[in-house]
Structure formats: structure tokens, C-alpha cells
Design an enzyme around this catalytic site. Structure first.
Site, PDB file in Angstrom:
ATOM      1  N   ASP A 173      46.926  50.191  43.646  1.00 49.01           N
ATOM      2  CA  ASP A 173      45.890  49.192  43.388  1.00 49.01           C
ATOM      3  C   ASP A 173      46.484  47.786  43.351  1.00 49.01           C
ATOM      4  O   ASP A 173      45.846  46.822  43.784  1.00 49.01           O
ATOM      5  CB  ASP A 173      45.186  49.507  42.065  1.00 49.01           C
ATOM      6  CG  ASP A 173      43.884  48.741  41.906  1.00 49.01           C
ATOM      7  OD1 ASP A 173      43.153  48.596  42.897  1.00 49.01           O
ATOM      8  OD2 ASP A 173      43.608  48.282  40.790  1.00 49.01           O
ATOM      9  N   LYS A 219      32.311  42.971  51.129  1.00 50.45           N
ATOM     10  CA  LYS A 219      33.102  44.192  51.060  1.00 50.45           C
ATOM     11  C   LYS A 219      34.393  44.067  51.877  1.00 50.45           C
ATOM     12  O   LYS A 219      34.387  43.547  52.995  1.00 50.45           O
ATOM     13  CB  LYS A 219      32.296  45.387  51.568  1.00 50.45           C
ATOM     14  CG  LYS A 219      31.062  45.706  50.734  1.00 50.45           C
ATOM     15  CD  LYS A 219      30.317  46.900  51.295  1.00 50.45           C
ATOM     16  CE  LYS A 219      29.087  47.239  50.464  1.00 50.45           C
ATOM     17  NZ  LYS A 219      28.351  48.416  51.003  1.00 50.45           N
TER      18      LYS A 219
END
Length: 254
Positions: A173, A219
Site C-alpha cells: 500500500d 479512479k
């Protein structure tokens, strides 16, 4: 080609005072607005962002041979020597990493006072070198790629002798989130899918390689693989979806 982080800093300026770092930021470009030292290493913004700036992505005595080898491999490409001995920026940039990203805390005045001086970047919250997350990130704006070199410390144990899956997810991440932020400005993780292929032994060094797949409005789709340093072993492959947000949403907790 990745977009500049200049718009992010402009947004911070509208929310709070950034006068102390204005002179350090370059005009918007495809390069990341960090200063470069005489050794070709990026220097981050000043104390308006960081408390007691210390770059944790520089080599220290806990780094093993494989960590140093990969670091030198990418760091050597941050600067190129031209004919006549002159030097210019190379295709890669080392991204500095500090113990705190923002001197700001949400949750009201009381919570801010409690947390303000204690808040630390999660992966940099332990000053015991080699105990947890030892890592460095590099970014290539020409190829729009981000890599992370990660050495796992003994406090990250999950299965006996191996790295906890949550620590692995944290590093994935961190790498892909940094990549998405460089490409699109502030983002939050909306979805992260990880296929764990092979456990990572404690103390080992792994290489994370992130690629930007596509952008659709707010996105951002990113993929990442984690391999052994020589690329012979695949530890994880993952896909992620990030959503662009406004800086004010982060600072105000909305």
C-alpha cells in the site's frame, strides 16, 4: 508521464501557511518538487510539513548486503554523467521518507493537542534501526513506475520466522499509494487485492514494482508485484483501486 505534485502544495497553501517552503518548490513540471543535494539525493520540504526532518530512506548500519545492492542499483541511476564531466538528472528519483508527513491532526482541538506532537508515520514509528520497516522508494517519471526496496525487521513476525501478512500489505500500500499520489494528487485506498504466493522470511530484502494501469475520472488503478531481490521468486501480486480526494477532506476528516 506523471503529473507534478505542485497542485498538492498549492492546496495546502490555501488551508494553512506554507510560506516557509514556497521558495523550495519548483514551478509545476513532470518532476517531483524535492530539492536535490550535491550527492544526487532528494531533499524534502522543510519543517512546515515535518517535525525534526530526518530522512529514514538513507542507508544505515542495519541494511544487509542485498538491501544495499538494490539501493545502489537504483540510486546510481538518479544522476548521469555527461561528456566533459557534467552531471544531469537521471531517469530515477529517490523519494525521501520522514517520521511524520503532516503537523496536523483531525478530531477537534482536544484530540489535536493529545496527538499533535506524538503522531508519526506508521512505517516510521520505530527509531530502532532494522527492527521494523527498512525501505526506500524510487520513482521513474519517464516510465511512470515506482519501486520499493523493503527489508523486514524482527518485530514484523507473523508465521514463525516469516513476515506478517499485514506488514506485507502495508508495504504494498505504501509503494502503490505513493505512485498513485504522484500521478493524481491526494488519494485514498478504495480496494486492495493481494495474492500471497510465497512467505517472506524475516530479515530478507524484497523488491516491490508498481505500475499505473489506467485512470478513470477520480479512479486510479495500480498493479504491484513483490519479488525476491534477484526477481527469481514471486512473493505477492496485487491490484489496487485508489480514489482522488481533495486535500481539505484529509485535513478536516470529512
Amino acid at each position: 508521464m506523471a503529473r507534478s505534485l505542485g497542485p498538492i502544495c498549492k492546496a495546502f497553501q490555501r488551508i494553512g501557511s506554507l510560506s516557509s517552503i514556497q521558495s523550495q518548490l519548483s514551478p509545476p513540471s513532470t518532476r517531483i518538487p524535492f530539492r536535490t543535494s550535491s550527492r544526487g539525493m532528494l531533499q524534502g520540504p522543510s519543517s512546515a510539513f515535518f517535525s525534526r526532518p530526518r530522512d529514514f530512506s538513507l542507508p544505515n548500519s542495519s541494511w544487509g548486503p542485498e538491501m544495499m545492492r538494490l539501493y545502489e542499483q537504483y540510486n546510481s541511476q538518479c544522476e548521469e554523467e555527461m561528456e566533459g564531466g557534467e552531471k544531469r538528472e537521471g531517469p530515477w528519483q529517490r523519494l525521501p521518507s520522514y517520521n511524520r508527513f503532516l503537523k496536523y491532526a483531525t478530531g477537534g482541538v482536544y484530540l489535536s493537542r493529545m496527538i499533535h506532537k506524538k503522531a508519526r508515520l506508521f512505517t516510521r514509528n520505530n527509531r530502532d534501526q532494522g527492527a521494523t520497516f527498512e525501505y526506500v522508494l524510487f520513482f521513474n517519471s519517464e516510465e511512470d513506475k515506482c519501486v520499493g526496496i523493503f527489508q523486514a525487521g524482527h518485530l514484523l513476525e507473523g508465521p514463525p520466522g516469516h513476515v506478517h501478512g499485514g506488514a506485507i500489505a502495508t508495504m504494498i500500500d505504501t509503494v502503490i499509494g505513493t505512485h498513485a499520489t504522484i500521478a493524481c494528487g491526494p488519494v485514498l485506498t478504495a480496494n486492495l487485492n493481494i495474492n500471497y504466493r510465497r512467505p517472506v522470511p524475516l530479515g530478507n530484502t524484497v523488491l516491490l514494482e508498481s505500475s499505473l494501469d489506467k485512470k478513470e475520472g477520480k479512479k486510479v488503478f495500480v498493479t504491484c508485484k513483490m519479488t525476491s531481490g534477484d526477481g527469481s521468486k514471486l512473493h505477492t501480486d496485487s491490484t489496487a483501486l485508489f480514489v482522488s480526494i481533495k486535500v481539505s477532506q484529509l485535513l478536516m476528516g470529512s
